[in-house]
Design a protein around this motif. Sequence first.
Motif, short mmCIF file in Angstrom:
data_model
loop_
_atom_site.label_atom_id
_atom_site.label_comp_id
_atom_site.label_asym_id
_atom_site.label_seq_id
_atom_site.Cartn_x
_atom_site.Cartn_y
_atom_site.Cartn_z
N LYS A 5 -6.00 3.20 6.80
CA LYS A 5 -5.17 3.83 5.76
C LYS A 5 -3.97 2.96 5.42
O LYS A 5 -3.56 2.87 4.26
CB LYS A 5 -4.69 5.20 6.21
CG LYS A 5 -5.76 6.29 6.18
CD LYS A 5 -5.14 7.64 6.52
CE LYS A 5 -6.18 8.75 6.44
NZ LYS A 5 -5.58 10.07 6.76
N ASP B 280 -5.08 0.41 3.01
CA ASP B 280 -5.73 0.91 1.79
C ASP B 280 -4.85 0.61 0.57
O ASP B 280 -3.76 1.15 0.44
CB ASP B 280 -5.97 2.41 1.92
CG ASP B 280 -6.64 3.02 0.70
OD1 ASP B 280 -7.00 2.25 -0.24
OD2 ASP B 280 -6.79 4.25 0.66
N MET B 281 -5.33 -0.25 -0.33
CA MET B 281 -4.55 -0.66 -1.49
C MET B 281 -4.90 0.10 -2.76
O MET B 281 -4.50 -0.30 -3.86
CB MET B 281 -4.74 -2.17 -1.72
CG MET B 281 -4.30 -3.05 -0.57
SD MET B 281 -2.51 -2.95 -0.24
CE MET B 281 -1.87 -3.84 -1.64
N SER B 282 -5.61 1.22 -2.62
CA SER B 282 -6.04 1.95 -3.82
C SER B 282 -4.87 2.51 -4.61
O SER B 282 -4.96 2.71 -5.82
CB SER B 282 -7.01 3.07 -3.44
OG SER B 282 -6.40 3.97 -2.52
N ASN B 283 -3.74 2.79 -3.95
CA ASN B 283 -2.55 3.26 -4.65
C ASN B 283 -1.39 2.27 -4.47
O ASN B 283 -0.25 2.66 -4.26
CB ASN B 283 -2.13 4.64 -4.13
CG ASN B 283 -3.14 5.71 -4.49
OD1 ASN B 283 -3.56 5.81 -5.63
ND2 ASN B 283 -3.54 6.50 -3.50
N ALA B 284 -1.72 0.99 -4.58
CA ALA B 284 -0.72 -0.06 -4.35
C ALA B 284 0.41 0.01 -5.35
O ALA B 284 0.25 0.48 -6.48
CB ALA B 284 -1.40 -1.43 -4.44
N GLN B 285 1.58 -0.44 -4.92
CA GLN B 285 2.76 -0.39 -5.77
C GLN B 285 3.62 -1.62 -5.55
O GLN B 285 3.53 -2.29 -4.52
CB GLN B 285 3.57 0.87 -5.47
CG GLN B 285 3.96 1.01 -4.01
CD GLN B 285 4.41 2.41 -3.66
OE1 GLN B 285 5.12 3.04 -4.44
NE2 GLN B 285 4.00 2.91 -2.51
N SER C 11 0.84 -1.20 0.00
CA SER C 11 0.00 0.00 0.00
C SER C 11 0.88 1.25 0.00
O SER C 11 2.09 1.18 0.24
CB SER C 11 -0.91 0.01 1.22
OG SER C 11 -0.16 0.23 2.40
N GLU C 12 0.26 2.38 -0.26
CA GLU C 12 0.99 3.65 -0.21
C GLU C 12 1.57 3.89 1.17
O GLU C 12 2.65 4.44 1.34
CB GLU C 12 0.07 4.80 -0.61
CG GLU C 12 0.75 6.14 -0.71
CD GLU C 12 -0.21 7.24 -1.14
OE1 GLU C 12 0.27 8.34 -1.47
OE2 GLU C 12 -1.43 6.99 -1.15
#
Length: 310
Positions: free
Chosen positions: A275, A278-283, A253-254
């Motif tokens: 937060k 939260d994997m919405s901006n995973a990298q 995650s971010e």
Amino acid sequence: MSISFDGRVAIVTGAGAGLGRSHAMLLASRGAKVVVNDLGGAVDGTSGSAAPADKVVDEIKAAGGEAVANYDSVSDPAGAANIVKTAVDAFGKVDILVNNAGILRDRSFTKMDAETWNAVVAVHLNGTAYVTMAAWPVMRENGYGRIVLTASNSGLYGNFGQANYGAAKAGMVGLMNVLKQEGRKYNILVNTLAPMATTRMTEELMPPEAVKLLQPELVSPGVAYLCSETNEESGIVLSAGGGYFARIQVMGSEGVFMEPGTEVTPEMVADQFAKICDMSNAQNFDSSTAELQYLFSKQIKGGVGHSHFS
């Protein structure tokens, strides 16, 4: 684009049946000279026979290909070394290594004992390492290598009753991630297959419609591509089965960055845990160093990460 293995020498472990046989047959049909390794044991790794490896060698030769058999166990370092020696003695080199050999001894963790654990890890993880260790210097000297490790969605995602198998299969990803870095300057590419196929180890666990769909021959083209000169990628986990192919990655995650110098408490982690997850901006990070560099870029130089907890 046509993929050919003319002039290449391949080793396929556990190639006496199922996925290994399919891999060996496909590579041979495209011109590779193949060492067909198989101990010829039962699904649980007991007993042994030369018949399975010999049969596949005969099939390859009948189709016009070149192959030799090897019956050593990958779980024995001396046996693993002899597998590679068989290739060098017969064909002069090793270009391709497909680590496919495996056994099953499923048991819930409550009932798992050390012998059951060790037997499975010895073949899947240790055996893969031993054969790769033996092939590595040959590939380094020749400045060329294509290595495929075999993981499983049981290791990537988990499956009840397979703690030993799942742990060994997950270990393939860690091994690959190191070898992709160490092999890069020698033109040795290391990738991992996570197959879904009907084999001796799985056919009794699947309904008839799944058995029909999940044929090994629908997995092997992915292996052939990873082993080819066409492929330039290293460090890929390729899920394959039933005509489906997908890349699987370890993602992060971010994240949340606590202010440098702040005393971090468990309660602070709890407050930010949603937060954190939260994997919405995973990298994905290409190495452990890359993740450290990400941390340093936020915490030492200062960055947007600080705004998460300020």
